[in-house]
Design an enzyme around this catalytic site. Sequence first.
Site, mmCIF file in Angstrom:
data_model
loop_
_atom_site.group_PDB
_atom_site.id
_atom_site.type_symbol
_atom_site.label_atom_id
_atom_site.label_comp_id
_atom_site.label_asym_id
_atom_site.label_seq_id
_atom_site.Cartn_x
_atom_site.Cartn_y
_atom_site.Cartn_z
ATOM 1 N N HIS A 105 -5.888 2.773 1.389
ATOM 2 C CA HIS A 105 -5.202 3.954 1.915
ATOM 3 C C HIS A 105 -5.905 4.569 3.140
ATOM 4 O O HIS A 105 -5.289 4.839 4.157
ATOM 5 C CB HIS A 105 -5.064 5.027 0.838
ATOM 6 C CG HIS A 105 -4.447 4.528 -0.438
ATOM 7 N ND1 HIS A 105 -3.460 3.576 -0.455
ATOM 8 C CD2 HIS A 105 -4.666 4.844 -1.745
ATOM 9 C CE1 HIS A 105 -3.101 3.337 -1.714
ATOM 10 N NE2 HIS A 105 -3.823 4.082 -2.508
ATOM 11 N N GLU A 162 -8.261 14.494 -4.099
ATOM 12 C CA GLU A 162 -7.437 14.601 -5.311
ATOM 13 C C GLU A 162 -8.064 15.612 -6.247
ATOM 14 O O GLU A 162 -9.290 15.693 -6.369
ATOM 15 C CB GLU A 162 -7.391 13.248 -6.016
ATOM 16 C CG GLU A 162 -6.685 12.185 -5.228
ATOM 17 C CD GLU A 162 -6.462 10.957 -6.090
ATOM 18 O OE1 GLU A 162 -5.423 10.897 -6.744
ATOM 19 O OE2 GLU A 162 -7.350 10.086 -6.113
ATOM 20 N N LYS A 175 -12.165 12.231 -6.257
ATOM 21 C CA LYS A 175 -11.413 12.783 -7.392
ATOM 22 C C LYS A 175 -12.112 14.042 -7.875
ATOM 23 O O LYS A 175 -13.280 14.283 -7.552
ATOM 24 C CB LYS A 175 -11.363 11.758 -8.528
ATOM 25 C CG LYS A 175 -10.488 10.538 -8.180
ATOM 26 C CD LYS A 175 -10.013 9.827 -9.427
ATOM 27 C CE LYS A 175 -9.199 8.592 -9.094
ATOM 28 N NZ LYS A 175 -7.839 8.884 -8.639
ATOM 29 N N ASP A 200 0.904 -1.147 0.000
ATOM 30 C CA ASP A 200 0.000 0.000 0.000
ATOM 31 C C ASP A 200 0.941 1.195 0.000
ATOM 32 O O ASP A 200 1.589 1.464 1.009
ATOM 33 C CB ASP A 200 -0.873 0.006 1.260
ATOM 34 C CG ASP A 200 -1.862 1.156 1.230
ATOM 35 O OD1 ASP A 200 -1.454 2.269 0.859
ATOM 36 O OD2 ASP A 200 -3.036 0.947 1.568
ATOM 37 N N HIS A 201 1.042 1.883 -1.124
ATOM 38 C CA HIS A 201 2.133 2.872 -1.228
ATOM 39 C C HIS A 201 1.991 4.007 -0.202
ATOM 40 O O HIS A 201 2.942 4.706 0.091
ATOM 41 C CB HIS A 201 2.282 3.398 -2.663
ATOM 42 C CG HIS A 201 1.307 4.463 -3.057
ATOM 43 N ND1 HIS A 201 0.033 4.191 -3.451
ATOM 44 C CD2 HIS A 201 1.426 5.808 -3.110
ATOM 45 C CE1 HIS A 201 -0.589 5.322 -3.737
ATOM 46 N NE2 HIS A 201 0.228 6.317 -3.542
HETATM 47 C C1 BG6 Z 1 -3.726 4.982 -6.046
HETATM 48 C C2 BG6 Z 1 -5.081 5.044 -6.701
HETATM 49 O O1 BG6 Z 1 -3.621 3.864 -5.214
HETATM 50 O O2 BG6 Z 1 -3.515 6.152 -5.275
HETATM 51 C C3 BG6 Z 1 -5.214 6.286 -7.557
HETATM 52 O O3 BG6 Z 1 -5.274 3.891 -7.526
HETATM 53 C C4 BG6 Z 1 -4.874 7.518 -6.746
HETATM 54 O O4 BG6 Z 1 -6.518 6.408 -8.098
HETATM 55 C C5 BG6 Z 1 -3.539 7.349 -6.034
HETATM 56 O O5 BG6 Z 1 -4.828 8.623 -7.634
HETATM 57 C C6 BG6 Z 1 -3.272 8.502 -5.087
HETATM 58 O O6 BG6 Z 1 -1.965 8.388 -4.616
HETATM 59 P P1 BG6 Z 1 -1.145 9.666 -4.163
HETATM 60 O O7 BG6 Z 1 0.170 9.116 -3.710
HETATM 61 O O8 BG6 Z 1 -1.039 10.563 -5.368
HETATM 62 O O9 BG6 Z 1 -1.925 10.309 -3.064
#
Ligand code: BG6
Length: 488
Positions: free
Chosen positions: A242, A218, A332, A179-180
């Site tokens: 997230h 976003e 979004k 999970d980045h």
């Molecule tokens: C991703 C989603 O996991 O996270 C995207 O699939 C989203 O839709 C993105 O835009 C948001 O990541 P960050 O790091 O830009 O907040």
Amino acid sequence: MAKDTPTTIVIFGASGDLTKRKLMPSLFNLYLKDRLPKNFRIVGFGGTAFTDEAFREQLLAGARQFATYAFTDEQWTAFAAGLHYLSGKYTEAPDLQRLDELISGWESGNASRLYYLAVPPKLFPVIISNLDATNQLSEDSGWRRVVLEKPFGTDLASAVELNEQVHKALHENQIFRIDHYLGKETIQNILFTRFANTIFEPIWNRTYIDHVQITVSEQVGLEHRAGFYDGVGVLRDMFQNHLMQLLMLVAMEPPASFEAGHLRNEKVKVLSAIKPMTPEQVAANTVRAQYRGYREEPDVKPNSSTATFGAIRLFINNWRWQGVPFYLRSGKSLAEKKSHIIIRFKEPPLSMFPMQTLKPNMLVLYLQPDEGVHLRFEVKAPDTVAESRSVDMEFRYAEAFGQSAIPESYERLLLDAIQGDASLFTRGDEVEASWTLIEPILEAWEKRQSPPLATYRPGTWGPVEADSLLARDGRWWMHDEAELMLER
Ligand code: BG6
């Protein structure tokens, strides 16, 4: 880490966007910081036919475009010498056999391998089973780890099934579900703010906290990702992973240590203290909405009811949090890209000053952009008899450490996976616990169309229904600093 052990990193889906934008710039930066194993190789595997040279060229173009740091041609050339490419089909065991032969040719004695699956999740089982069939997962002569990109499942049943499939060939400690968000410095800083200080933890509970707001907004819309996003929506794309991660880090009990097992045990306990919602509760405690113009985006179904915005009100039923609402929202095409967590404290029980009410204190964790932590408190306005004013005590990462100090989240996660530290990865039971909570909401949203799909104008903070969700409790969303100032 045994830095001298030969280590190969295999990226499945190597011709894709993630490799070019994130993985390779992150691996390159680790190399520049001398954090990769001395004897490393990176092999891209994918359907596109590339020579090693063409692969390197493409990655160099990506590094020039996406790396956030400066580098010289010599540095790239030295790094690129370890980059290779093999084209093949994920579904064909003989192709993975060729991969094994290629890697084995470089290895002697103990050697480690990290397989990164940057491919659609439906390919996870077949790739893992082919790796297993070609004996690439046994740890007889070095560790073998597999990194799995999100999404992990599309609902509870598919996540459980996927866990079962990957567990056929891998032990849980070989699996690194990404999970980045957990790779982001500011998100790890939630743990430091809470557990590396003594001043916050004693008041981090229902006695002092009125409510918690978690916002991940976003500004971008679909960005031509309809093929992935339409039918998936904000709940699967952002909440299941997230936002749930943010919730767990804010609400968890102090773990005994930063070790993966301790940390993840406490995170799972948070989720298990939340009751899955009934359909009636979903109708009353959630908002789903779509930005106007979404259905006209390329490749979106004309009657799509995919939610691009969601808001959820939930409670954690334990001693620490009983009765404290947590409000989560994400969407979004909103006004700004902004992620923050607001801990709103209770008002003072009694005002000894002439004014009627005193403003409550607030701790705001700014996750992105303008990363930092702000504490709002009251002071006496000068030259008044007894007027109070709200002021902010601010910590900003960019000021304290310099803007470039914050690395790309994949850098941390790739290094942790190479070093075998799973603290910042999602455990199998954690992913299932999260789906257990998201599933009833999905069901109500998608099968019962409940609550009704609201709409919002792009560039705003979402639908009025999201405001009503808080207004019913006598509360309101705090969007940005200007809004926070308004309150003063
Ligand atoms: C991703 C989603 O996991 O996270 C995207 O699939 C989203 O839709 C993105 O835009 C948001 O990541 P960050 O790091 O830009 O907040």
